[in-house]
Structures are given as C-alpha cells and as structure tokens.
Design a protein around this motif. Structure first.
Motif, PDB file in Angstrom:
ATOM      1  N   SER A   2       0.757  -1.009   0.076  1.00 35.94           N
ATOM      2  CA  SER A   2       0.214   0.057   0.084  1.00 35.94           C
ATOM      3  C   SER A   2       1.008   1.109   0.045  1.00 35.94           C
ATOM      4  O   SER A   2       2.041   1.230   0.108  1.00 35.94           O
ATOM      5  CB  SER A   2      -0.955   0.140   1.204  1.00 35.94           C
ATOM      6  OG  SER A   2      -0.163   0.198   2.423  1.00 35.94           O
ATOM      7  N   GLN A   3       0.229   2.312  -0.182  1.00 36.73           N
ATOM      8  CA  GLN A   3       1.133   3.690  -0.254  1.00 36.73           C
ATOM      9  C   GLN A   3       1.488   3.884   1.155  1.00 36.73           C
ATOM     10  O   GLN A   3       2.250   4.868   1.304  1.00 36.73           O
ATOM     11  CB  GLN A   3       0.163   4.661  -0.598  1.00 36.73           C
ATOM     12  CG  GLN A   3      -0.045   4.909  -2.193  1.00 36.73           C
ATOM     13  CD  GLN A   3       1.177   4.842  -2.898  1.00 36.73           C
ATOM     14  OE1 GLN A   3       2.018   5.546  -2.715  1.00 36.73           O
ATOM     15  NE2 GLN A   3       1.375   3.606  -3.859  1.00 36.73           N
ATOM     16  N   GLU A   4       0.779   3.268   2.339  1.00 33.50           N
ATOM     17  CA  GLU A   4       1.527   3.465   3.587  1.00 33.50           C
ATOM     18  C   GLU A   4       3.115   2.972   3.760  1.00 33.50           C
ATOM     19  O   GLU A   4       3.914   3.245   4.765  1.00 33.50           O
ATOM     20  CB  GLU A   4       0.612   2.979   4.778  1.00 33.50           C
ATOM     21  CG  GLU A   4      -0.882   3.387   4.680  1.00 33.50           C
ATOM     22  CD  GLU A   4      -1.510   2.483   5.530  1.00 33.50           C
ATOM     23  OE1 GLU A   4      -2.548   3.314   6.497  1.00 33.50           O
ATOM     24  OE2 GLU A   4      -1.491   1.255   5.818  1.00 33.50           O
ATOM     25  N   ASN A  19       5.592   5.328   4.987  1.00 34.50           N
ATOM     26  CA  ASN A  19       5.319   6.277   4.369  1.00 34.50           C
ATOM     27  C   ASN A  19       4.073   7.143   4.852  1.00 34.50           C
ATOM     28  O   ASN A  19       3.024   6.964   4.147  1.00 34.50           O
ATOM     29  CB  ASN A  19       5.069   6.155   2.905  1.00 34.50           C
ATOM     30  CG  ASN A  19       5.070   7.257   2.260  1.00 34.50           C
ATOM     31  OD1 ASN A  19       5.608   8.198   2.213  1.00 34.50           O
ATOM     32  ND2 ASN A  19       4.049   7.054   0.814  1.00 34.50           N
ATOM     33  N   ARG A  20       4.000   7.229   6.108  1.00 28.80           N
ATOM     34  CA  ARG A  20       2.956   8.225   6.563  1.00 28.80           C
ATOM     35  C   ARG A  20       3.565   9.242   7.488  1.00 28.80           C
ATOM     36  O   ARG A  20       3.432   9.542   8.544  1.00 28.80           O
ATOM     37  CB  ARG A  20       2.056   7.566   7.672  1.00 28.80           C
ATOM     38  CG  ARG A  20       1.282   6.300   7.174  1.00 28.80           C
ATOM     39  CD  ARG A  20       0.557   5.564   8.213  1.00 28.80           C
ATOM     40  NE  ARG A  20      -0.940   6.056   8.353  1.00 28.80           N
ATOM     41  CZ  ARG A  20      -1.354   6.157   9.570  1.00 28.80           C
ATOM     42  NH1 ARG A  20      -0.920   5.919  10.659  1.00 28.80           N
ATOM     43  NH2 ARG A  20      -2.347   6.985   9.596  1.00 28.80           N
ATOM     44  N   ASN A  25       4.938   8.626  10.545  1.00 27.46           N
ATOM     45  CA  ASN A  25       5.168   7.239  10.330  1.00 27.46           C
ATOM     46  C   ASN A  25       4.506   6.190  11.398  1.00 27.46           C
ATOM     47  O   ASN A  25       5.175   5.025  11.431  1.00 27.46           O
ATOM     48  CB  ASN A  25       6.485   6.688   9.862  1.00 27.46           C
ATOM     49  CG  ASN A  25       6.741   7.464   8.685  1.00 27.46           C
ATOM     50  OD1 ASN A  25       5.896   7.447   7.634  1.00 27.46           O
ATOM     51  ND2 ASN A  25       8.127   8.006   8.502  1.00 27.46           N
ATOM     52  N   PHE A  27       2.420   3.347  12.817  1.00 30.15           N
ATOM     53  CA  PHE A  27       1.953   2.326  11.859  1.00 30.15           C
ATOM     54  C   PHE A  27       0.545   1.839  12.412  1.00 30.15           C
ATOM     55  O   PHE A  27       0.089   2.065  13.276  1.00 30.15           O
ATOM     56  CB  PHE A  27       2.939   1.050  12.132  1.00 30.15           C
ATOM     57  CG  PHE A  27       3.187   0.650  13.344  1.00 30.15           C
ATOM     58  CD1 PHE A  27       1.976  -0.266  13.985  1.00 30.15           C
ATOM     59  CD2 PHE A  27       4.284   0.746  14.008  1.00 30.15           C
ATOM     60  CE1 PHE A  27       2.377  -0.736  15.214  1.00 30.15           C
ATOM     61  CE2 PHE A  27       4.558   0.189  15.200  1.00 30.15           C
ATOM     62  CZ  PHE A  27       3.522  -0.354  15.960  1.00 30.15           C
ATOM     63  N   THR A  28      -0.210   1.606  11.180  1.00 28.12           N
ATOM     64  CA  THR A  28      -1.638   1.051  11.268  1.00 28.12           C
ATOM     65  C   THR A  28      -1.383  -0.414  11.088  1.00 28.12           C
ATOM     66  O   THR A  28      -0.619  -1.132  10.869  1.00 28.12           O
ATOM     67  CB  THR A  28      -2.375   1.401  10.034  1.00 28.12           C
ATOM     68  OG1 THR A  28      -1.830   0.893   8.850  1.00 28.12           O
ATOM     69  CG2 THR A  28      -2.323   3.070   9.877  1.00 28.12           C
ATOM     70  N   MET A  31      -0.584  -1.416   7.579  1.00 22.51           N
ATOM     71  CA  MET A  31       0.933  -0.990   7.379  1.00 22.51           C
ATOM     72  C   MET A  31       1.930  -2.197   8.146  1.00 22.51           C
ATOM     73  O   MET A  31       2.742  -2.421   7.463  1.00 22.51           O
ATOM     74  CB  MET A  31       1.345   0.336   7.890  1.00 22.51           C
ATOM     75  CG  MET A  31       2.656   0.998   7.795  1.00 22.51           C
ATOM     76  SD  MET A  31       2.526   2.514   8.354  1.00 22.51           S
ATOM     77  CE  MET A  31       4.450   2.884   8.355  1.00 22.51           C
ATOM     78  N   CYS A  61       9.945   6.075  13.021  1.00 21.96           N
ATOM     79  CA  CYS A  61       8.453   5.499  13.202  1.00 21.96           C
ATOM     80  C   CYS A  61       8.355   6.026  14.658  1.00 21.96           C
ATOM     81  O   CYS A  61       9.097   6.146  15.655  1.00 21.96           O
ATOM     82  CB  CYS A  61       8.567   4.191  13.150  1.00 21.96           C
ATOM     83  SG  CYS A  61       6.987   3.390  13.463  1.00 21.96           S
ATOM     84  N   ASP A  65      -0.230   3.592  15.565  1.00 23.30           N
ATOM     85  CA  ASP A  65      -1.235   4.578  15.621  1.00 23.30           C
ATOM     86  C   ASP A  65      -2.431   4.109  16.198  1.00 23.30           C
ATOM     87  O   ASP A  65      -3.265   3.409  15.836  1.00 23.30           O
ATOM     88  CB  ASP A  65      -1.767   4.921  13.941  1.00 23.30           C
ATOM     89  CG  ASP A  65      -2.544   5.967  13.902  1.00 23.30           C
ATOM     90  OD1 ASP A  65      -3.550   6.166  14.587  1.00 23.30           O
ATOM     91  OD2 ASP A  65      -2.846   6.749  12.973  1.00 23.30           O
TER      92      ASP A  65
END
Length: 262
Positions: A2-4, A19-20, A25, A27-28, A31, A61, A65
C-alpha cells in the motif's frame, strides 16, 4: 504494497520505506502487516541480497497509531496479546528469520515501538538530529516489540535499563557514543551512505555473509564448543563456493574479485 509502506528493489538491495510522514510514520494494522510481509518476501527472494528500512519525512517511526488500531484492542488483555502476536510482533519475527543483512536508516524520530523496530537492524545508521526514546514507562507499559530483548544486547544491560526505566530522549551523537547506532550522517547523506553499505553487501560473497550472520546471531545461545563445531561446517561450505574460488584466483592475479553469490 500500500502507499503506507513503499517497497523497491534494485541491484540486489530492497528498500522498505514507512510512508505516513504526516503522522510521523505511526503504523496502522495494514501497514505493520505489509512490513512483515515485505521482510518475508526479502527472505524468499534470492535476488534480494540486503535490506534497508527507512521512513519518509522527519520521523522513522513513532510507534503504533492508536486511533487506527481502535479501542477494542485495549479493552481485553487477550485482545491486546493477540494484536501484538498476530500483527506487530510479526515484524521482529520476520526480521529474526532473515539471514541477509538488514540495515536501519533512521531518518528522524524513533520512539516507543518505533525504536524497538529500528533496533532490528543488524547495522543502524541515523541522520543528524534524529532522536530516540523508549517511552513505555511513561505510560506504565513494557516494550511490546522486542526492545527489552534487543537493547541489552546492543548497549549492555545497565544502559538498557537506564533507557527503559527513565524514558529520556537520546540525541544522535549520544546514540552513536553508546552503540545504539553505528554511525551518524548529515540528513542529506543518510540514504546515499546506507545504500553504499547495502550495495557492498549485495555485491559481496553473499553465502559467506549470510553464514556469518547465522553464526553471530546463534552465538548468544550456544556454548563455544558448539559454535566452533558449527563454524567448521560453515567454513567447509563457504570454501566450496564459486565466490571463494574467485577470491583465490583474483588474489593470484592481483585484481579485485567479482562475486556472484554462489
């Protein structure tokens, strides 16, 4: 990916980029799952000879999140344990299973679980101005991603406990002094310098490189006699490789060897 989390591979070097940047950054769930899968893919792919993990923006990081994770994981101990084991801890487990060089290019802030995960690098480099902290103690928690295991092995038990118990910020210069990172670079030189190291690894005798990592990692859990027994086997294997024969020939011909990883 993903873009994350961005993934790129060229010249034998894979780069995993968190990439947040707008959320440092953090993390989800998606991610962190992609991060673990990227490391597993690097382990499977024989074209990959070395791996770099870095971040975009001003942070490496900042941990998890909590809003993206939702409140449910915080309500029951069993849910929290499952979340850690099934998701977050899959990254250190995947890193531990990777016998290829893993380099952390710490571009900025690394805090809490973000620091835990930065410590997974076999070699750790950071930008000037990067800052580090194990802030779990300020929340009445323990490190959830391997920090309490990694820190004593990197900086020694006493310094590790100081970092864990006090939760104070560590600046880049101090991080280098205590061995938390191998070297500090100007921010604009971090990725070029780390890439240079990774390319050296990727173009080297990678069978020997991987076996060196296995020997070094396993040494913490084996006695000296067992280690020497393993070394005798590993040395016999590396002595039979084309790379070893090339090194011997190159030395006789007074030239630099050209390794093929075989």
């Amino acid at each position: 990916m993903s873009q994350e989390l961005l993934f790129d591979q060229q010249d034998g070097v894979a780069t995993i980029t968190l990439n947040r940047p707008e959320l440092l950054n953090a993390f989800t769930p998606s991610m962190i799952d992609a991060w673990a899968e990227a490391l597993r893919e690097c382990a499977r792919d024989e074209r990959c000879k070395a791996v770099i993990v870095t971040g975009t923006g001003r942070a490496f990081c900042s941990g998890g999140d909590t809003k993206a994770m939702g409140k449910g994981a915080q309500e029951q101990a069993s849910d929290q344990k499952a979340w850690l084991w099934e998701h977050v801890q899959q990254v250190p487990l995947a890193a531990a299973a990777l016998d290829k060089p893993l380099l952390s290019a710490i571009n900025g802030l690394a805090v809490g679980a973000g620091l835990d995960l930065a410590l997974l690098g076999d070699l750790r480099f950071c930008a000037e101005g990067a800052r580090f902290a194990e802030t779990y103690v300020k929340m009445g928690l323990v490190p959830g991603s391997g920090g309490a295991w990694l820190l004593p092995r990197i900086v020694g038990l006493s310094k590790a406990l100081e970092i864990l118990w006090l939760g104070e910020w560590i600046e880049s210069g101090e991080a280098e002094r205590i061995g938390l990172v191998n070297k500090v670079y100007p921010a604009d030189q971090l990725m070029p310098q780390v890439m240079e190291v990774a390319l050296r690894m990727a173009s080297g005798p990678t069978v020997a490189t991987r076996m060196m990592k296995r020997l070094a990692v396993s040494s913490a859990a084996t006695d000296f006699k067992t280690h020497l027994d393993m070394v005798s086997s590993h040395l016999a294997v590396t002595a039979s490789t084309a790379d070893h024969r090339e090194a011997v020939t190159a030395r006789a011909e007074k030239r630099s060897p050209v390794f093929t990883g075989r």
